[in-house]
Design a protein around this motif. Structure first.
Motif, mmCIF file in Angstrom:
data_model
loop_
_atom_site.group_PDB
_atom_site.id
_atom_site.type_symbol
_atom_site.label_atom_id
_atom_site.label_comp_id
_atom_site.label_asym_id
_atom_site.label_seq_id
_atom_site.Cartn_x
_atom_site.Cartn_y
_atom_site.Cartn_z
ATOM 1 N N ALA A 1 0.849 -1.196 0.000
ATOM 2 C CA ALA A 1 0.000 0.000 0.000
ATOM 3 C C ALA A 1 0.876 1.234 0.000
ATOM 4 C CB ALA A 1 -0.927 0.001 1.208
ATOM 5 N N ARG A 2 0.357 2.284 -0.576
ATOM 6 C CA ARG A 2 1.080 3.566 -0.571
ATOM 7 C C ARG A 2 0.218 4.620 0.105
ATOM 8 N NH1 ARG A 2 0.049 7.040 -5.054
ATOM 9 N NH2 ARG A 2 -1.575 6.225 -6.432
ATOM 10 N N THR A 3 0.853 5.406 0.942
ATOM 11 C CA THR A 3 0.176 6.449 1.694
ATOM 12 C C THR A 3 0.644 7.800 1.196
ATOM 13 O OG1 THR A 3 0.097 4.993 3.628
ATOM 14 C CG2 THR A 3 -0.292 7.327 3.995
ATOM 15 N N GLU B 1 -0.737 12.245 0.632
ATOM 16 C CA GLU B 1 -1.626 13.314 1.067
ATOM 17 C C GLU B 1 -2.302 13.906 -0.152
ATOM 18 O OE1 GLU B 1 -0.927 17.452 3.370
ATOM 19 O OE2 GLU B 1 -0.077 15.685 4.351
ATOM 20 N N ASN B 2 -3.634 13.915 -0.162
ATOM 21 C CA ASN B 2 -4.366 14.408 -1.322
ATOM 22 C C ASN B 2 -4.414 15.938 -1.319
ATOM 23 O OD1 ASN B 2 -6.145 14.921 0.711
ATOM 24 N ND2 ASN B 2 -7.724 13.507 0.030
ATOM 25 N N THR C 1 -4.719 12.432 4.642
ATOM 26 C CA THR C 1 -3.848 11.288 4.388
ATOM 27 C C THR C 1 -4.679 10.112 3.874
ATOM 28 O OG1 THR C 1 -2.362 12.012 6.150
ATOM 29 C CG2 THR C 1 -2.138 9.746 5.372
ATOM 30 N N VAL C 2 -4.294 9.621 2.710
ATOM 31 C CA VAL C 2 -5.044 8.563 2.037
ATOM 32 C C VAL C 2 -4.110 7.376 1.813
ATOM 33 C CG1 VAL C 2 -6.420 7.939 0.008
ATOM 34 C CG2 VAL C 2 -6.484 10.274 0.883
ATOM 35 N N THR C 3 -4.635 6.187 2.041
ATOM 36 C CA THR C 3 -3.898 4.950 1.786
ATOM 37 C C THR C 3 -4.588 4.190 0.660
ATOM 38 O OG1 THR C 3 -3.204 4.823 4.094
ATOM 39 C CG2 THR C 3 -3.031 2.812 2.779
ATOM 40 N N LYS C 4 -3.820 3.841 -0.353
ATOM 41 C CA LYS C 4 -4.379 3.134 -1.507
ATOM 42 C C LYS C 4 -3.720 1.770 -1.636
ATOM 43 C CE LYS C 4 -6.313 6.467 -4.706
ATOM 44 N NZ LYS C 4 -6.359 6.898 -6.130
ATOM 45 N N ARG C 5 -4.549 0.781 -1.937
ATOM 46 C CA ARG C 5 -4.074 -0.585 -2.187
ATOM 47 C C ARG C 5 -4.643 -1.069 -3.506
ATOM 48 N NH1 ARG C 5 -5.306 -0.291 3.162
ATOM 49 N NH2 ARG C 5 -3.672 -0.868 4.653
#
Length: 241
Positions: free
Chosen positions: A159-161, A163-164, A169-173
């Motif tokens: 996963a990569r974290t 900042e939008n 703070t957003v974590t995407k998988r």
């Protein structure tokens, strides 16, 4: 000539400009996919072996594999071939491409390090560029972390974290592809049961249709026999009169 050297082991690449024709003489008349000894390019590449992967000429036309010439040619290209991206289905276009033989007209030559030498090349082999995204397919995730089929690979997804734009703070998988779960197994069982039911139903319908056809043919034969018997009886009656 500029050399774009890539090193897949670290994920880095580097531009090197060489103006000495004596050093570039070793790459002339070589084709794409052929190897070049690094000792001939310079002492800083001693022990290295490079493979030619392509290049562009001074006007920006790319080299194309399989075109055995050192000049520029115009080819009728279709979808699926290199150096052309089709905008419509079935479209073809005649485009100018450079042959796969290296000549002095080449401005940028792409090389890949096949064998590493003793000395390090600054900003190419001494640093490592981490991959931004991890594997997405289930089998590749298992191969990366050396997992068994009993392990839950959803816990090992990279996963990569970040900042939008709103400062959150957003974590995407990534969505795991070809992941076998109890739901997918249940759906597979449903598909198999549906296919078996359809097969048995088609067999029953075929047997019913065959029986119906035989019944209709028997009725036709019986009607034909009765018709013939009627004709014979009428002939006999006419002969007696």
């Amino acid at each position: 000539m500029k050399l774009n050297i890539a090193y897949p082991a670290t994920g880095c690449q580097k531009f090197i400009e060489i103006d000495d024709e004596k050093r570039l003489r070793c790459v002339y008349d070589k084709r794409i996919s052929q190897e070049v000894a690094g000792d001939e390019l310079g002492d800083e590449f001693a022990g290295y072996t490079f493979r030619i992967t392509g290049g562009n000429d001074k006007q920006g036309f790319p080299m194309k594999q399989g075109v055995l010439t050192a000049t520029r040619v115009r080819l009728l290209l279709r979808d699926g071939l290199s150096c052309y991206r089709a905008r419509r289905v079935g479209s073809r276009k005649r485009k100018s491409v450079r042959g796969c033989i290296v000549a002095s007209d080449i401005a940028v030559l792409n090389l890949v390090v096949e064998k590493k030498g003793d000395a390090e090349i600054p900003d190419l082999t001494d640093v490592s560029q981490p991959r931004r995204l991890g594997p997405k397919r289930a089998s590749k995730i298992r191969a990366l972390f050396n997992l068994d089929k009993s392990d839950d690979i959803r816990k090992y997804v990279i996963a990569r974290t970040f900042e939008n734009k709103k400062g959150k703070t957003v974590t995407k998988r990534p969505k795991i592809q070809r992941l076998v779960t109890p739901v997918t197994l249940a759906r597979k069982r449903q598909r198999m049961a549906k296919a078996k039911a359809a097969l048995s139903q088609s067999k029953l319908e075929k047997a019913a249709y065959t029986a119906l056809v035989q019944k209709r043919m028997a009725e036709q034969r019986e009607a034909r026999r009765s018709e013939l018997s009627k004709r014979r009886s009428s002939r006999r009656a006419s002969q007696k009169e």
